[in-house]
Each structure stands twice: as C-alpha cells, then as structure tokens.
Scaffold this motif. Structure first.
Motif, short mmCIF file in Angstrom:
data_model
loop_
_atom_site.label_atom_id
_atom_site.label_comp_id
_atom_site.label_asym_id
_atom_site.label_seq_id
_atom_site.Cartn_x
_atom_site.Cartn_y
_atom_site.Cartn_z
N MET A 138 12.96 -33.35 -2.89
CA MET A 138 13.35 -33.98 -4.14
C MET A 138 13.02 -33.10 -5.36
SD MET A 138 14.97 -36.27 -2.72
CE MET A 138 15.75 -36.72 -4.23
N LYS A 139 12.00 -32.24 -5.25
CA LYS A 139 11.69 -31.29 -6.32
C LYS A 139 12.88 -30.37 -6.59
CE LYS A 139 6.69 -30.81 -6.16
NZ LYS A 139 5.59 -29.91 -5.78
N LYS A 140 13.62 -30.03 -5.54
CA LYS A 140 14.79 -29.16 -5.68
C LYS A 140 15.84 -29.80 -6.59
CE LYS A 140 14.31 -27.00 -1.17
NZ LYS A 140 14.89 -26.86 0.18
N PHE A 141 15.80 -31.11 -6.72
CA PHE A 141 16.76 -31.84 -7.54
C PHE A 141 16.10 -32.38 -8.82
CE2 PHE A 141 18.00 -32.52 -3.06
CZ PHE A 141 19.17 -31.78 -3.06
N ASP A 142 14.94 -31.83 -9.15
CA ASP A 142 14.18 -32.28 -10.32
C ASP A 142 13.90 -33.77 -10.27
OD1 ASP A 142 13.98 -29.74 -11.47
OD2 ASP A 142 15.96 -29.94 -12.38
N ARG A 143 13.57 -34.24 -9.09
CA ARG A 143 13.23 -35.66 -8.91
C ARG A 143 11.85 -35.75 -8.27
NH1 ARG A 143 18.07 -39.54 -7.38
NH2 ARG A 143 19.76 -38.57 -8.52
N ASN A 144 11.18 -36.85 -8.54
CA ASN A 144 9.90 -37.13 -7.89
C ASN A 144 10.17 -38.00 -6.67
OD1 ASN A 144 8.30 -35.76 -9.80
ND2 ASN A 144 8.46 -37.51 -11.18
N PHE A 145 9.26 -37.93 -5.71
CA PHE A 145 9.34 -38.80 -4.54
C PHE A 145 8.11 -39.69 -4.53
CE2 PHE A 145 8.34 -39.97 -0.18
CZ PHE A 145 9.52 -40.62 0.15
N SER A 146 8.32 -40.94 -4.24
CA SER A 146 7.23 -41.92 -4.18
C SER A 146 7.25 -42.61 -2.82
CB SER A 146 7.44 -42.95 -5.29
OG SER A 146 6.71 -44.13 -5.03
N THR A 147 6.08 -43.05 -2.38
CA THR A 147 6.03 -43.78 -1.10
C THR A 147 6.69 -45.15 -1.20
OG1 THR A 147 3.81 -44.57 -1.64
CG2 THR A 147 3.97 -42.57 -0.27
N ASN A 148 7.09 -45.55 -2.39
CA ASN A 148 7.86 -46.79 -2.56
C ASN A 148 9.37 -46.55 -2.46
OD1 ASN A 148 5.61 -48.46 -3.07
ND2 ASN A 148 5.52 -47.68 -5.16
N ASP A 149 9.78 -45.30 -2.42
CA ASP A 149 11.21 -44.97 -2.39
C ASP A 149 11.85 -45.39 -1.06
OD1 ASP A 149 10.94 -43.89 -4.88
OD2 ASP A 149 11.22 -41.80 -4.25
N PRO A 150 13.13 -45.78 -1.13
CA PRO A 150 13.84 -46.12 0.11
C PRO A 150 14.20 -44.87 0.90
CG PRO A 150 15.28 -46.39 -1.79
CD PRO A 150 13.93 -46.02 -2.32
N ILE A 151 14.06 -45.02 2.19
CA ILE A 151 14.38 -43.95 3.14
C ILE A 151 15.56 -44.42 3.97
CG2 ILE A 151 13.50 -42.58 5.10
CD1 ILE A 151 12.06 -42.12 2.40
N LEU A 152 16.54 -43.56 4.16
CA LEU A 152 17.63 -43.88 5.07
C LEU A 152 17.16 -43.50 6.47
CD1 LEU A 152 20.60 -44.90 5.28
CD2 LEU A 152 21.12 -42.50 5.71
N CYS A 153 16.93 -44.50 7.29
CA CYS A 153 16.53 -44.28 8.68
C CYS A 153 17.78 -44.43 9.54
CB CYS A 153 15.47 -45.28 9.10
SG CYS A 153 13.90 -45.01 8.26
N GLU A 154 18.05 -43.40 10.30
CA GLU A 154 19.28 -43.33 11.07
C GLU A 154 18.95 -43.15 12.55
OE1 GLU A 154 23.30 -40.53 11.11
OE2 GLU A 154 21.58 -39.97 9.87
N VAL A 155 19.65 -43.89 13.39
CA VAL A 155 19.58 -43.70 14.84
C VAL A 155 20.89 -43.05 15.25
CG1 VAL A 155 19.37 -44.82 17.09
CG2 VAL A 155 18.06 -45.68 15.13
#
Length: 153
Positions: free
Chosen positions: A129-146
C-alpha cells in the motif's frame, strides 16, 4: 504445450463448454522476484495453495477487477508462460484481524499458522500500500479468495 494463454484458454473452454466465459492472465508473487513466483506456482499446480489474499484497496489502486466466483485465469509462471487454468471459487471481504486460520493455512506460505500469516501479511500489505501512497491498517478489509486448479499442462 500451449503456445499462448489464449490458445490454452480456447482449448480448455471448448472442451468444457465454456464458450460464454472469458479469462484473464494471472501470476502469484512479485514480478521482481521470480523465485517467489516459481514457488507459489508450484504450490498451486500441486493443489497445495488454494487460497490467497490482498487488501481491498490494492484492487482500486491497481485498477484491477475484484475476482468473483466463476472467474477463470490462465496461470502464468515466472517466465510469464501459461502453465494452467485456475478458477475463483470464493471471494469475500474480511477484516484483516478476522481472517481465519484455515485461510492462512491454505495460502501454503510460511509456517501456515494464523500468527505467521498475520505477521507476514501485515508487513507485505503495508509495503504494497506504500507503493500507492496509502496506509494499511489491521482494520482494513482483505479480499480472501479460494481458488481451484481447473487444468494444468
């Protein structure tokens, strides 16, 4: 061996009556790290790696579509050659801290424990996310894919 992703897809789609479906190409791992791509591709082809995850914000930042159940991808190896076809089976948004131990295990990386997945993913997602000038938080949604391996060369 198929000479192109399109040829591999067309052969597979005709054999499985998927003429109404389309495909995209996809690889797993950092393109600047061919060894990582080789490792993850080997695990997918062995049906050991059956899940993956990324921050939801990654997709918007990259302009990529969010994988949906029923989506097909021609899997590329580290040399960007087609080696198989995968299908998205499950695609769900889950807060980082609620990702399951089962999902972490099925990613088939590191120690395959939830604690290890959280530690590795926190570092990886923060850097992504730093590459996109964004912060990442442990509250952020994750796309979990099977994913399911549908075909391999």
């Amino acid at each position: 061996m198929a000479t192109s992703a399109e040829q591999m897809w067309n052969t597979y789609a005709q054999a499985h009556d998927l003429t109404d479906k389309t495909f995209q190409t996809r690889w797993f791992g950092d393109q600047e790290n061919p060894e990582e791509i080789r490792d993850l591709t080997t695990k997918i082809l062995a049906k050991d790696k059956i899940s993956t995850s990324r921050p939801l914000a990654y997709y918007a930042s990259e302009g990529e579509q969010i994988p949906q159940p029923g989506d097909y991808y021609v899997l590329l190896d580290a040399e960007m050659h087609p080696v198989g076809i995968i299908e998205t089976v499950v695609s769900e948004l889950i807060p980082f801290l609620r990702v399951s131990a089962e999902h972490a295990y099925n990613e088939a990386e590191g120690e395959r424990t939830l604690a290890d997945w959280q530690a590795r993913s926190l570092t990886k997602f923060t850097e992504q996310m730093k590459k996109f000038d964004r912060n990442f938080s442990t509250n952020d949604p994750i796309l979990c894919e099977v994913i399911k391996l549908a075909y391999k060369e």
